[in-house]
Write an enzyme that holds these catalytic residues in place. Structure first.
Site, PDB file in Angstrom:
ATOM      1  N   ASP A  47       0.005  -7.830   1.292  1.00  0.00           N
ATOM      2  CA  ASP A  47       0.483  -6.195   1.529  1.00  0.00           C
ATOM      3  C   ASP A  47       1.852  -6.240   1.858  1.00  0.00           C
ATOM      4  O   ASP A  47       2.520  -5.987   2.620  1.00  0.00           O
ATOM      5  CB  ASP A  47      -0.280  -5.544   2.796  1.00  0.00           C
ATOM      6  CG  ASP A  47      -0.036  -4.101   2.900  1.00  0.00           C
ATOM      7  OD1 ASP A  47       0.484  -3.500   1.785  1.00  0.00           O
ATOM      8  OD2 ASP A  47      -0.351  -3.532   3.827  1.00  0.00           O
TER       9      ASP A  47
ATOM     10  N   GLN B 223       1.145   6.326  11.985  1.00  0.00           N
ATOM     11  CA  GLN B 223       1.322   6.995  10.644  1.00  0.00           C
ATOM     12  C   GLN B 223       2.756   7.272  10.154  1.00  0.00           C
ATOM     13  O   GLN B 223       3.581   7.670  11.067  1.00  0.00           O
ATOM     14  CB  GLN B 223       0.440   8.313  10.669  1.00  0.00           C
ATOM     15  CG  GLN B 223      -0.898   8.181  11.162  1.00  0.00           C
ATOM     16  CD  GLN B 223      -1.457   9.309  11.569  1.00  0.00           C
ATOM     17  OE1 GLN B 223      -0.846  10.185  12.293  1.00  0.00           O
ATOM     18  NE2 GLN B 223      -2.709   9.610  11.374  1.00  0.00           N
ATOM     19  N   GLY B 224       3.001   6.655   9.104  1.00  0.00           N
ATOM     20  CA  GLY B 224       4.483   6.807   8.736  1.00  0.00           C
ATOM     21  C   GLY B 224       5.290   5.638   8.880  1.00  0.00           C
ATOM     22  O   GLY B 224       6.462   5.541   8.231  1.00  0.00           O
ATOM     23  N   ASP B 225       4.748   4.464   9.809  1.00  0.00           N
ATOM     24  CA  ASP B 225       5.569   3.349   9.836  1.00  0.00           C
ATOM     25  C   ASP B 225       5.188   2.261   8.894  1.00  0.00           C
ATOM     26  O   ASP B 225       6.042   1.229   8.798  1.00  0.00           O
ATOM     27  CB  ASP B 225       5.270   2.802  11.281  1.00  0.00           C
ATOM     28  CG  ASP B 225       5.962   3.780  12.535  1.00  0.00           C
ATOM     29  OD1 ASP B 225       7.051   4.113  12.088  1.00  0.00           O
ATOM     30  OD2 ASP B 225       5.165   3.752  13.452  1.00  0.00           O
ATOM     31  N   SER B 226       4.291   2.354   7.782  1.00  0.00           N
ATOM     32  CA  SER B 226       3.994   1.471   7.006  1.00  0.00           C
ATOM     33  C   SER B 226       5.226   0.863   6.366  1.00  0.00           C
ATOM     34  O   SER B 226       6.038   1.700   5.863  1.00  0.00           O
ATOM     35  CB  SER B 226       2.981   1.981   6.001  1.00  0.00           C
ATOM     36  OG  SER B 226       1.752   2.129   6.456  1.00  0.00           O
TER      37      SER B 226
ATOM     38  N   HIS C  87       0.987  -1.235   0.047  1.00  0.00           N
ATOM     39  CA  HIS C  87      -0.067   0.128   0.082  1.00  0.00           C
ATOM     40  C   HIS C  87       0.854   1.220   0.066  1.00  0.00           C
ATOM     41  O   HIS C  87       0.205   2.322   0.069  1.00  0.00           O
ATOM     42  CB  HIS C  87      -1.027  -0.128   1.162  1.00  0.00           C
ATOM     43  CG  HIS C  87      -0.437   0.155   2.373  1.00  0.00           C
ATOM     44  ND1 HIS C  87      -0.138  -0.845   3.403  1.00  0.00           N
ATOM     45  CD2 HIS C  87      -0.148   1.249   3.140  1.00  0.00           C
ATOM     46  CE1 HIS C  87       0.401  -0.359   4.601  1.00  0.00           C
ATOM     47  NE2 HIS C  87       0.282   1.014   4.435  1.00  0.00           N
TER      48      HIS C  87
END
Length: 270
Positions: free
Chosen positions: A129, A216-219, A83
């Site tokens: 993913d 948020q931002g660790d994906s 993603h």
């Protein structure tokens, strides 16, 4: 009842984008605001419980310029989340930063542009993913091996990233780390919003009380632990969840062992 879809991506996965990606659109925020939450989930924890990593502690960690994390699968290929990237094909628009825990430091920092992206075949927002980013040149740093069986898919895991230190917060300058315990599929599915967990493709990890989580931002960043030889081994990829560090809302990670053969085959073709 099936989860509603918007432009081919489930609302569940839009919620995950809020949690794991550094950027998010107004439409996704609107959807999140409409979701019912329990009293325990209504107020996010003020921090995700991380502490600053030492320089060189996790040399395989990579920060990608679209606002995601990753790990060096080989010295020229980064393993991240599907993603986080676009469709499979030539791509020179991503910059990988490695070699530092302080993103503003120039001492030891390596920055390399991408040349190609490989996104998991069949990825449509639910499961699968994972993705690979090929770099223009190798980065001379240690790589992170991936689990090829479910042997290490339980226990306590380490998570790390430059994502927000609180839900809705700013991205971090310094690499943060923490540990989270394994959560069984049955327990994870019992939580509100997690009934769509895909067994054998996803792993849950976190504390029932919340307080520690990726955000948020660790994906795309790795979830890892020690193997029988005391070496780091990657068992998960930061994927989705409900908010950040909320009670009864663990993080969900791509189960790397399920896709190990496909990842190896794809990497060999790049």
């Amino acid at each position: 009842m099936p989860t509603p879809h918007m432009e081919g991506i489930t609302v569940k996965r839009i919620l995950t984008a809020l949690k794991r990606c550094a950027t998010i659109g107004a439409a996704a925020l609107a959807i999140v605001s409409l979701q019912p939450v329990s009293a325990a989930q209504a107020a996010p924890s003020p921090v995700v419980g991380g502490t600053r990593a030492a320089q060189g502690e996790f040399p395989f960690m990579v920060r990608l310029s679209m606002g995601c994390g990753g790990a060096l699968y080989t010295q020229q290929i980064v393993l991240t989340a599907a993603h986080c990237v676009g469709a499979t094909g030539a791509n020179t628009g991503i910059t990988a930063t490695a070699g530092v825990v302080d993103l503003q430091s120039t001492s030891g920092r390596v920055q390399v542009r991408s040349t190609y992206v490989y996104r998991a075949p069949g990825y449509n927002g639910d499961g699968k993913d994972w993705a690979l980013v090929k770099l223009a040149q190798p980065i001379n740093l240690p790589t992170l091996k991936i689990a090829s069986s479910a042997q290490y898919n339980t226990g306590t895991f380490t998570i790390a990233g430059w994502g927000a230190a609180r839900e809705g917060g700013a991205q971090q300058r310094y690499l943060l780390k923490s540990t989270v315990p394994f959560v069984s599929d049955a327990t994870c599915r019992s939580y509100s919003g997690y009934s769509g967990l895909i067994a054998n493709e996803e792993i849950c990890a976190g504390y029932a009380a919340g307080g520690v989580d990726t955000c948020q931002g660790d994906s795309g960043g790795p979830m890892f632990r020690r193997d029988a030889d005391n070496a780091w081994i990657q068992v998960g990829i930061v994927s989705w969840g409900i908010g950040c560090a909320r009670a009864n809302a663990p993080g969900v990670y791509t189960e790397v062992s399920t896709f190990a053969s496909a990842i190896a085959s794809a990497a060999a073709s790049l």
